[in-house]
Structure formats: structure tokens, C-alpha cells
Design an enzyme around this catalytic site. Sequence first.
Site, PDB file in Angstrom:
ATOM      1  N   LYS A 134       0.829  -1.206   0.000  1.00  0.00           N
ATOM      2  CA  LYS A 134       0.000   0.000   0.000  1.00  0.00           C
ATOM      3  C   LYS A 134       0.867   1.261   0.000  1.00  0.00           C
ATOM      4  CE  LYS A 134      -2.051  -1.169   3.911  1.00  0.00           C
ATOM      5  NZ  LYS A 134      -1.377  -2.447   4.214  1.00  0.00           N
ATOM      6  N   ARG A 158      -9.691   0.832   8.436  1.00  0.00           N
ATOM      7  CA  ARG A 158      -9.177  -0.478   8.787  1.00  0.00           C
ATOM      8  C   ARG A 158     -10.167  -1.300   9.587  1.00  0.00           C
ATOM      9  NH1 ARG A 158      -3.557   0.370   8.622  1.00  0.00           N
ATOM     10  NH2 ARG A 158      -2.321  -1.420   9.145  1.00  0.00           N
ATOM     11  N   ARG A 192      12.307  -6.317   5.706  1.00  0.00           N
ATOM     12  CA  ARG A 192      12.376  -4.898   6.072  1.00  0.00           C
ATOM     13  C   ARG A 192      12.768  -4.743   7.540  1.00  0.00           C
ATOM     14  NH1 ARG A 192       7.189  -1.268   5.248  1.00  0.00           N
ATOM     15  NH2 ARG A 192       6.484  -2.591   6.957  1.00  0.00           N
ATOM     16  N   ARG A 248      11.793  -1.370  11.775  1.00  0.00           N
ATOM     17  CA  ARG A 248      10.474  -0.848  12.163  1.00  0.00           C
ATOM     18  C   ARG A 248       9.945  -1.723  13.292  1.00  0.00           C
ATOM     19  NH1 ARG A 248       5.332   0.052   8.043  1.00  0.00           N
ATOM     20  NH2 ARG A 248       3.979  -0.985   9.555  1.00  0.00           N
ATOM     21  N   ARG A 285      -0.608  -8.615  13.424  1.00  0.00           N
ATOM     22  CA  ARG A 285      -1.161  -7.725  12.377  1.00  0.00           C
ATOM     23  C   ARG A 285      -2.038  -8.520  11.416  1.00  0.00           C
ATOM     24  NH1 ARG A 285       4.440  -5.408  10.550  1.00  0.00           N
ATOM     25  NH2 ARG A 285       3.376  -4.187   8.953  1.00  0.00           N
TER      26      ARG A 285
HETATM   27  P1  AP5 Z   1       4.730  -1.580   2.085  1.00  0.00           P
HETATM   28  O1  AP5 Z   1       4.523  -0.776   0.860  1.00  0.00           O
HETATM   29  O2  AP5 Z   1       5.211  -0.890   3.308  1.00  0.00           O
HETATM   30  O3  AP5 Z   1       3.392  -2.397   2.459  1.00  0.00           O
HETATM   31  P2  AP5 Z   1       2.094  -1.886   3.190  1.00  0.00           P
HETATM   32  O4  AP5 Z   1       0.928  -2.542   2.567  1.00  0.00           O
HETATM   33  O5  AP5 Z   1       2.110  -0.397   3.280  1.00  0.00           O
HETATM   34  O6  AP5 Z   1       2.225  -2.565   4.623  1.00  0.00           O
HETATM   35  P3  AP5 Z   1       2.799  -2.019   6.023  1.00  0.00           P
HETATM   36  O7  AP5 Z   1       4.040  -2.761   6.317  1.00  0.00           O
HETATM   37  O8  AP5 Z   1       2.846  -0.562   6.055  1.00  0.00           O
HETATM   38  O9  AP5 Z   1       1.771  -2.660   7.026  1.00  0.00           O
HETATM   39  P4  AP5 Z   1       0.535  -2.143   7.779  1.00  0.00           P
HETATM   40  O10 AP5 Z   1      -0.565  -1.947   6.839  1.00  0.00           O
HETATM   41  O11 AP5 Z   1       0.322  -3.147   8.855  1.00  0.00           O
HETATM   42  O12 AP5 Z   1       1.080  -0.805   8.485  1.00  0.00           O
HETATM   43  P5  AP5 Z   1       0.570   0.681   8.744  1.00  0.00           P
HETATM   44  O13 AP5 Z   1       1.730   1.546   8.696  1.00  0.00           O
HETATM   45  O14 AP5 Z   1      -0.609   1.008   7.905  1.00  0.00           O
HETATM   46  O15 AP5 Z   1       5.692  -2.792   1.700  1.00  0.00           O
HETATM   47  C1  AP5 Z   1       6.227  -3.662   2.703  1.00  0.00           C
HETATM   48  C2  AP5 Z   1       7.652  -4.069   2.312  1.00  0.00           C
HETATM   49  O16 AP5 Z   1       7.598  -4.818   1.097  1.00  0.00           O
HETATM   50  C3  AP5 Z   1       8.579  -2.884   2.039  1.00  0.00           C
HETATM   51  O17 AP5 Z   1       9.867  -3.202   2.483  1.00  0.00           O
HETATM   52  C4  AP5 Z   1       8.555  -2.743   0.505  1.00  0.00           C
HETATM   53  O18 AP5 Z   1       9.738  -2.208   0.001  1.00  0.00           O
HETATM   54  C5  AP5 Z   1       8.373  -4.199   0.081  1.00  0.00           C
HETATM   55  N1  AP5 Z   1       7.644  -4.312  -1.185  1.00  0.00           N
HETATM   56  C6  AP5 Z   1       6.524  -3.630  -1.552  1.00  0.00           C
HETATM   57  N2  AP5 Z   1       6.121  -4.004  -2.796  1.00  0.00           N
HETATM   58  C7  AP5 Z   1       7.010  -4.965  -3.212  1.00  0.00           C
HETATM   59  C8  AP5 Z   1       7.127  -5.733  -4.410  1.00  0.00           C
HETATM   60  N3  AP5 Z   1       6.238  -5.612  -5.437  1.00  0.00           N
HETATM   61  N4  AP5 Z   1       8.144  -6.608  -4.494  1.00  0.00           N
HETATM   62  C9  AP5 Z   1       9.026  -6.756  -3.471  1.00  0.00           C
HETATM   63  N5  AP5 Z   1       8.975  -6.042  -2.323  1.00  0.00           N
HETATM   64  C10 AP5 Z   1       7.970  -5.146  -2.180  1.00  0.00           C
HETATM   65  O19 AP5 Z   1       0.052   0.570  10.251  1.00  0.00           O
HETATM   66  C11 AP5 Z   1       0.942   0.322  11.298  1.00  0.00           C
HETATM   67  C12 AP5 Z   1       0.193   0.305  12.613  1.00  0.00           C
HETATM   68  O20 AP5 Z   1      -0.361   1.609  12.867  1.00  0.00           O
HETATM   69  C13 AP5 Z   1      -1.004  -0.651  12.714  1.00  0.00           C
HETATM   70  O21 AP5 Z   1      -0.612  -1.962  13.048  1.00  0.00           O
HETATM   71  C14 AP5 Z   1      -1.791   0.025  13.832  1.00  0.00           C
HETATM   72  O22 AP5 Z   1      -1.215  -0.211  15.087  1.00  0.00           O
HETATM   73  C15 AP5 Z   1      -1.624   1.509  13.492  1.00  0.00           C
HETATM   74  N6  AP5 Z   1      -2.653   1.999  12.563  1.00  0.00           N
HETATM   75  C16 AP5 Z   1      -2.438   2.569  11.333  1.00  0.00           C
HETATM   76  N7  AP5 Z   1      -3.582   2.894  10.758  1.00  0.00           N
HETATM   77  C17 AP5 Z   1      -4.566   2.502  11.607  1.00  0.00           C
HETATM   78  C18 AP5 Z   1      -5.986   2.564  11.556  1.00  0.00           C
HETATM   79  N8  AP5 Z   1      -6.624   3.096  10.511  1.00  0.00           N
HETATM   80  N9  AP5 Z   1      -6.672   2.069  12.601  1.00  0.00           N
HETATM   81  C19 AP5 Z   1      -6.053   1.533  13.678  1.00  0.00           C
HETATM   82  N10 AP5 Z   1      -4.712   1.453  13.796  1.00  0.00           N
HETATM   83  C20 AP5 Z   1      -3.971   1.932  12.757  1.00  0.00           C
HETATM   84 MG    MG Z   2       2.363   0.932   4.849  1.00  0.00          MG
END
Ligand code: AP5
Ligand code: MG
Length: 195
Positions: free
Chosen positions: A13, A88, A127, A133, A144
Site C-alpha cells: 500500500k 481499517r 524490512r 520498524r 497484524r
Molecule cells: P509496504 O509498501 O510498506 O506495504 P504496506 O501494505 O504499506 O504494509 P505495512 O508494512 O505498512 O503494514 P501495515 O498496513 O500493517 O502498516 P501501517 O503503517 O498502515 O511494503 C512492505 C515491504 O515490502 C517494504 O519493504 C517494501 O519495500 C516491500 N515491497 C513492496 N512491494 C514490493 C514488491 N512488489 N516486491 C518486493 N517487495 C515489495 O500501520 C501500522 C500500525 O499503525 C497498525 O498496526 C496500527 O497499530 C496503526 N494503525 C495505522 N492505521 C490505523 C488505523 N486506521 N486504525 C487503527 N490502527 C492503525
Molecule cells: Mg504501509
Amino acid sequence: MITVLFGPPGSGKGTQAMAVAGRFGLPHVSTGEMLRAEVEQDSELGREVAPIMSSGRLISDELMIRVIESRLQRADAAQGVLLDGFPRTVPQAQALDAMLKRGTRQVDLVLAFVVAEDVLRARILRRGEIEHRADDTADAFAQRMTQYHEETAPVLEHYAAEGTHIEQIQGEGTISEVTERIADAFNRSRVVPAS
Ligand code: AP5
Ligand code: MG
């Protein structure tokens, strides 16, 4: 032009939002990034959310809805946004619908990333080794995924029931291959003109 990037942890994402934000001139709104910035600054909010985030659990709906409501009121969101990590939970989706409706807006497009769980785990653990992280550990990843299946997956059913345009995006392959699939999805949905 409100687009929701939807998918499990590690589905790309954030990576894809960054790739398409410049191309389509839409701001990337990531709730995870916003919260990590608060943790980094050691603000009161940051201290409150840090232990919850590092365990892989979700922050309360009430707090997240307040965060996103104030973000969407900023001037740069007037033409639309790429929402990454929000909504979410179904209550978050309902609150978003209500706040957009007040401005006669709506979610126009949901991009739902599909990636196998072993690929997700490998991306997150790699990562974790590089960026350290806090939630990129095996235990937090498992938590998660549990949260994703229990709380987040029903959000897609919510949008399907609302008749929102949903595009499934195969999220495996190279980053640029996935970006091209998203560009095609935007064109099909006609919510954003081709670049
Ligand atoms: P990346 O692009 O970071 O993936 P992502 O889908 O953004 O996943 P996240 O790791 O950010 O996970 P998340 O959704 O749990 O975290 P968030 O920050 O939203 O890619 C991941 C890795 O893969 C990277 O190293 C990238 O380089 C690699 N990659 C990507 N595409 C690739 C490809 N095609 N090929 C190879 N490698 C690739 O949330 C974190 C925390 O915040 C939550 O757990 C919660 O505690 C809190 N939070 C955030 N939003 C909310 C909400 N709305 N409600 C409640 N809690 C929330
Ligand atoms: Mg993300």
C-alpha cells in the site's frame, strides 16, 4: 477522487501510494506514517500509540477517526487523496462515509491488493532486518495478520455492499509491474484521467 488502498500488512500500500501520488497529483495519506511521526517526535499521542503499534494491534477507532477527519480538512485534500491504512475497521469505514457525505463526496475507488501470506511475511521480515520498524517482527506480523482477518477484511465487504468500485490488484511481481496494474485500474474506473 477518494481512493482507498486496501490490503494486508506488506501488500505494498505505502510503496504503491508513493509511486502513484506524484503521477496523479494526489496526496498520500498514510495513518501508519502519521502515527510513526508522532512516535518519532515523542509526542503525547506518540507515547500513547507506540506500545500498541509495536505489538501489531490496532489503535482505537475513535482516535483514528479524529486523526483522519482533521487530515481531510487540509487544503491539499480538496481534490482527493490516496488513503493508505484507513479505513481499517467497519466503524472507520462508516465514519469516513459520513464525513465525506457532508462534503458531498464519497469513496470513488478501492484498490484491493492480493498477495500470498508467505510473500507478505518475507517482505516484512526482510524490512525488519534493514529498517528495524518496531512492528516488523515475526510476532507482531502474526498479530497484524490476525487483526487484518478479524477487523479489516470486512471493510471490503462493506464497500461491496455500498456498490463502491473495487479493483483487485495482483500485488506480487516487481514494484513497477504493480504500479502499471494500478494505472490500468485507474483508467478502467475513470476516476482519474490517464497521465
Ligand atoms: P509496504 O509498501 O510498506 O506495504 P504496506 O501494505 O504499506 O504494509 P505495512 O508494512 O505498512 O503494514 P501495515 O498496513 O500493517 O502498516 P501501517 O503503517 O498502515 O511494503 C512492505 C515491504 O515490502 C517494504 O519493504 C517494501 O519495500 C516491500 N515491497 C513492496 N512491494 C514490493 C514488491 N512488489 N516486491 C518486493 N517487495 C515489495 O500501520 C501500522 C500500525 O499503525 C497498525 O498496526 C496500527 O497499530 C496503526 N494503525 C495505522 N492505521 C490505523 C488505523 N486506521 N486504525 C487503527 N490502527 C492503525
Ligand atoms: Mg504501509
